[in-house]
Design an enzyme around this catalytic site. Sequence first.
Site, short mmCIF file in Angstrom:
data_model
loop_
_atom_site.label_atom_id
_atom_site.label_comp_id
_atom_site.label_asym_id
_atom_site.label_seq_id
_atom_site.Cartn_x
_atom_site.Cartn_y
_atom_site.Cartn_z
N ARG A 1 0.84 -1.19 0.00
CA ARG A 1 0.00 0.00 0.00
C ARG A 1 0.88 1.24 0.00
O ARG A 1 2.10 1.14 0.16
CB ARG A 1 -0.94 -0.01 1.22
CG ARG A 1 -0.14 -0.34 2.50
CD ARG A 1 -0.61 0.30 3.71
NE ARG A 1 -0.49 1.72 3.66
CZ ARG A 1 0.65 2.40 3.82
NH1 ARG A 1 1.81 1.78 4.03
NH2 ARG A 1 0.66 3.72 3.78
N GLY A 2 0.22 2.42 -0.14
CA GLY A 2 0.99 3.67 -0.24
C GLY A 2 1.24 3.94 -1.73
O GLY A 2 1.63 3.03 -2.48
N ALA A 3 1.00 5.19 -2.13
CA ALA A 3 0.99 5.50 -3.56
C ALA A 3 2.28 5.09 -4.30
O ALA A 3 2.20 4.38 -5.32
CB ALA A 3 0.68 6.98 -3.76
N ARG B 1 -7.02 -0.50 -7.10
CA ARG B 1 -7.41 0.57 -6.15
C ARG B 1 -7.51 1.86 -6.96
O ARG B 1 -6.60 2.17 -7.72
CB ARG B 1 -6.39 0.72 -5.01
CG ARG B 1 -6.38 -0.45 -4.04
CD ARG B 1 -5.55 -0.14 -2.80
NE ARG B 1 -6.26 0.71 -1.85
CZ ARG B 1 -5.66 1.30 -0.80
NH1 ARG B 1 -4.36 1.17 -0.61
NH2 ARG B 1 -6.37 2.04 0.04
N GLN C 1 -2.72 2.38 9.98
CA GLN C 1 -1.39 2.48 9.36
C GLN C 1 -0.44 3.30 10.23
O GLN C 1 0.77 3.08 10.20
CB GLN C 1 -1.51 3.14 7.97
CG GLN C 1 -2.15 2.27 6.90
CD GLN C 1 -3.64 2.51 6.80
OE1 GLN C 1 -4.30 2.85 7.77
NE2 GLN C 1 -4.19 2.32 5.61
N ASP D 1 -2.16 10.72 -2.38
CA ASP D 1 -2.52 9.63 -3.30
C ASP D 1 -2.78 10.14 -4.70
O ASP D 1 -2.58 9.42 -5.68
CB ASP D 1 -3.72 8.85 -2.76
CG ASP D 1 -3.28 7.99 -1.61
OD1 ASP D 1 -3.25 8.49 -0.48
OD2 ASP D 1 -2.90 6.83 -1.85
N ASN E 1 -5.71 12.28 0.10
CA ASN E 1 -4.82 11.49 0.96
C ASN E 1 -5.70 10.78 1.98
O ASN E 1 -6.93 10.93 2.00
CB ASN E 1 -3.78 12.40 1.64
CG ASN E 1 -2.69 11.60 2.34
OD1 ASN E 1 -2.04 10.76 1.71
ND2 ASN E 1 -2.50 11.81 3.61
O1 MRU Z 1 -4.85 3.19 2.14
P1 MRU Z 1 -3.36 3.41 2.10
O2 MRU Z 1 -2.65 2.90 3.30
O3 MRU Z 1 -2.75 2.94 0.80
O4 MRU Z 1 -3.21 5.00 2.11
C1 MRU Z 1 -1.95 5.56 1.97
C2 MRU Z 1 -1.93 7.04 2.11
O5 MRU Z 1 -2.93 7.69 2.25
C3 MRU Z 1 -0.58 7.69 2.00
O6 MRU Z 1 -0.55 8.88 2.72
C4 MRU Z 1 -0.28 8.01 0.52
O7 MRU Z 1 -0.44 6.88 -0.29
C5 MRU Z 1 1.08 8.53 0.33
S1 MRU Z 1 2.29 7.29 0.66
C6 MRU Z 1 3.82 7.97 0.52
#
Ligand code: MRU
Length: 312
Positions: A44-46, A74, A174, A215, A225
Amino acid sequence: MRTIDWVDGAIELIDQTLLPDELVMLRITTVDALIEAIQRLAVRGAPALGVAGAFGVALADGDRKAIARLREARPTAVNLAWGVDQAAAHLEEGRQAVLARAERLRDEDIAACVAMGGRGADLIEGDSLRVMTICNTGALAAVERGTALGVIQTLHERGRLAEVLALETRPLLQGARLTAWELDRMGAPYRLIADSAGPSLLARGGIDAVLIGADRIAANGDTANKVGSYSLALGAERAGVPFFVVAPETTIDLSTPSGEHIEIEDRAEEEIVSVRGVRLAPAGTRALNPAFDVTPHDLITAIVTDRRVFRP
Ligand code: MRU
């Protein structure tokens, strides 16, 4: 250690659902297994999703339907679709070319995070800084180093960090599970706070900056985000605390004019009525679970990327 990589013909990634209790690597050999890992947030995470998407194309053996499903696993983080598209552009040249693009994308992410860390740390003024952050934007959300948490890590390495206040980040925690784990490993001072304590702690004073990842950043700067980011931005504005978005330029989506056009992922009701398999609410309770929110650009002090700083 890398969050995600290509090792001996397969994707290897940390199963983030098992942290902080267990550090287990998953070996992924099919697109279906990758989609499943993405949807249950094992990865996960962009930025990490961008790399996963690119490597996933190498697993697809030219199956365009599988690639299309992967691209949409996603919807909010633009990096997933972008990473898939970058690798898929080389499909005609064969698997080696796809893989070479994916590996380059991984390396570009590592360099981008180093650049953002330095630029963000240079931008924030003062020593003995107390900062607030939400979700996880560290190495686990990228490849080797993070975005917003990468800036915080750089501040720590430069001896300028007094404390991080990390939001636990319900419903999937998270912040509590992943950011706390990363800060602990860095040896950085931190305390965890309930999400709803964020704005009032900003109002109380003594916080120098809020740093979040992104995101998807629309063309006008509106930023999607993790849900809860918008409340922090409102609280920061009211308290006069600078609010920084830290993201690679690959997260900027110029084809999306403004935040209202960003698709917000709705996740399962189960994630709200229970925590890690333990039900909290009465049986049959309905829930609404938007995974992200949009912070309007006028609440953002600056967007720090790997190449520059954008201001309103
Ligand atoms: O649902 P997630 O855990 O994938 O959400 C992640 C976020 O909102 C992060 O802040 C975003 O992806 C930036 S990660 C460097």
